[in-house]
Design a protein around this motif. Structure first.
Motif, short mmCIF file in Angstrom:
data_model
loop_
_atom_site.label_atom_id
_atom_site.label_comp_id
_atom_site.label_asym_id
_atom_site.label_seq_id
_atom_site.Cartn_x
_atom_site.Cartn_y
_atom_site.Cartn_z
N ASP A 74 27.95 -41.89 11.52
CA ASP A 74 27.18 -43.14 11.55
C ASP A 74 27.28 -43.95 10.26
O ASP A 74 27.01 -45.15 10.26
CB ASP A 74 25.71 -42.86 11.85
N THR A 75 27.62 -43.28 9.16
CA THR A 75 27.64 -43.97 7.87
C THR A 75 29.02 -43.94 7.19
O THR A 75 29.15 -44.42 6.07
CB THR A 75 26.61 -43.34 6.91
N ALA A 76 30.01 -43.42 7.86
CA ALA A 76 31.34 -43.26 7.26
C ALA A 76 31.93 -44.57 6.77
O ALA A 76 32.67 -44.60 5.79
CB ALA A 76 32.28 -42.58 8.25
N HIS A 77 31.61 -45.68 7.44
CA HIS A 77 32.18 -46.98 7.07
C HIS A 77 31.18 -47.90 6.40
O HIS A 77 31.46 -49.09 6.22
CB HIS A 77 32.78 -47.66 8.31
N LEU A 78 30.03 -47.36 6.02
CA LEU A 78 28.99 -48.14 5.35
C LEU A 78 29.49 -48.56 3.96
O LEU A 78 29.90 -47.71 3.17
CB LEU A 78 27.72 -47.28 5.22
N PRO A 79 29.49 -49.85 3.65
CA PRO A 79 29.95 -50.28 2.32
C PRO A 79 29.06 -49.73 1.21
O PRO A 79 27.83 -49.74 1.32
CB PRO A 79 29.85 -51.81 2.38
N VAL A 80 29.70 -49.22 0.15
CA VAL A 80 28.98 -48.65 -0.98
C VAL A 80 29.54 -49.24 -2.27
O VAL A 80 30.75 -49.25 -2.48
CB VAL A 80 29.12 -47.11 -1.02
N ILE A 81 28.63 -49.72 -3.11
CA ILE A 81 28.99 -50.16 -4.46
C ILE A 81 28.30 -49.22 -5.44
O ILE A 81 27.08 -49.04 -5.39
CB ILE A 81 28.53 -51.61 -4.74
N MET A 82 29.07 -48.60 -6.32
CA MET A 82 28.52 -47.74 -7.37
C MET A 82 28.33 -48.54 -8.63
O MET A 82 29.16 -49.39 -8.97
CB MET A 82 29.46 -46.58 -7.65
N ILE A 83 27.23 -48.24 -9.31
CA ILE A 83 26.94 -48.84 -10.61
C ILE A 83 26.75 -47.69 -11.59
O ILE A 83 26.02 -46.75 -11.30
CB ILE A 83 25.66 -49.70 -10.57
N SER A 84 27.39 -47.77 -12.74
CA SER A 84 27.27 -46.67 -13.70
C SER A 84 27.50 -47.13 -15.12
O SER A 84 28.22 -48.08 -15.38
CB SER A 84 28.30 -45.58 -13.36
N GLY A 85 26.88 -46.39 -16.02
CA GLY A 85 27.13 -46.57 -17.44
C GLY A 85 28.40 -45.87 -17.88
O GLY A 85 28.88 -46.06 -18.99
N LYS A 86 28.95 -45.05 -16.99
CA LYS A 86 30.20 -44.36 -17.29
C LYS A 86 31.35 -45.34 -17.08
O LYS A 86 31.62 -45.75 -15.96
CB LYS A 86 30.37 -43.15 -16.37
N THR A 87 32.01 -45.68 -18.17
CA THR A 87 33.02 -46.73 -18.11
C THR A 87 34.45 -46.22 -18.27
O THR A 87 35.39 -47.01 -18.17
CB THR A 87 32.76 -47.79 -19.20
N ASP A 88 34.63 -44.92 -18.48
CA ASP A 88 35.98 -44.40 -18.66
C ASP A 88 36.71 -44.35 -17.32
O ASP A 88 36.11 -44.28 -16.26
CB ASP A 88 35.93 -43.00 -19.30
N SER A 89 38.02 -44.40 -17.39
CA SER A 89 38.83 -44.48 -16.17
C SER A 89 38.66 -43.26 -15.28
O SER A 89 38.70 -43.37 -14.05
CB SER A 89 40.31 -44.70 -16.50
N ARG A 90 38.43 -42.10 -15.84
CA ARG A 90 38.22 -40.89 -15.04
C ARG A 90 36.96 -41.00 -14.19
O ARG A 90 36.95 -40.66 -13.00
CB ARG A 90 38.15 -39.67 -15.95
N SER A 91 35.88 -41.49 -14.78
CA SER A 91 34.62 -41.66 -14.05
C SER A 91 34.75 -42.70 -12.94
O SER A 91 34.25 -42.52 -11.83
CB SER A 91 33.49 -42.07 -15.00
N ILE A 92 35.44 -43.80 -13.25
CA ILE A 92 35.65 -44.84 -12.25
C ILE A 92 36.47 -44.29 -11.10
O ILE A 92 36.13 -44.49 -9.93
CB ILE A 92 36.34 -46.08 -12.88
N GLN A 93 37.53 -43.55 -11.41
CA GLN A 93 38.37 -42.94 -10.37
C GLN A 93 37.55 -41.97 -9.52
O GLN A 93 37.67 -41.95 -8.30
CB GLN A 93 39.57 -42.22 -11.01
#
Length: 141
Positions: A74-93
């Motif tokens: 039911d939620t597999a295609h629900l749009p999700v935006i993450m917000i974080s203080g983690k700005t390194d490329s590993r965290s974003i990935q």
């Protein structure tokens, strides 16, 4: 809540209120949750049009919430935006690999956040009818 809404999930009450007020000013209905478990309860009660979630939270973090949403039909295609203080490329990935559609780093620009939310909401409206088969209720954000 009878109209589509954005669920804002963050353990920081001040940030939740800032995002809620910003999105409501843009004409978007908002509901709040304080962590991933609270969010799941609200999502099961009524499916939002989009989830805006912080990565680091107690009880259930944003990564786990996103993986959980992607695992449920039911939620597999629900749009999700993450917000974080983690700005390194590993965290974003890691955020994107958990299933997030977008990843925004803190501090963020209010206009950028609003634009990304509207873009994902409008994209979802074009892909499927989230308004219970009543196209006359469809409105662009």
């Amino acid at each position: 809540m009878s109209e589509p809404y954005v669920l804002v999930v963050d353990d920081d009450e001040g940030l939740r209120q800032l995002v809620r007020l910003t999105l409501e000013f843009a004409g978007i209905t908002v509901c709040e949750a304080q962590d991933g478990l609270d969010a799941l309860e609200k999502i099961h009660a009524e499916l939002p049009a989009l989830v805006l979630v912080d990565v680091m939270m107690p009880r259930m973090d944003g990564l786990t919430l996103c993986r959980t949403l992607r695992a449920m039909p039911d939620t597999a295609h629900l749009p999700v935006i993450m917000i974080s203080g983690k700005t390194d490329s590993r965290s974003i990935q890691e955020g994107l690999e958990s299933g997030a559609d977008e990843y925004i780093t803190k501090p963020f620009e209010i206009k950028e956040l609003t634009k990304r939310v509207k873009t994902l909401l409008n994209g979802r409206l074009q892909q499927e009818n989230v308004f219970g088969g009543q196209p006359e209720r469809v409105r662009a954000f």
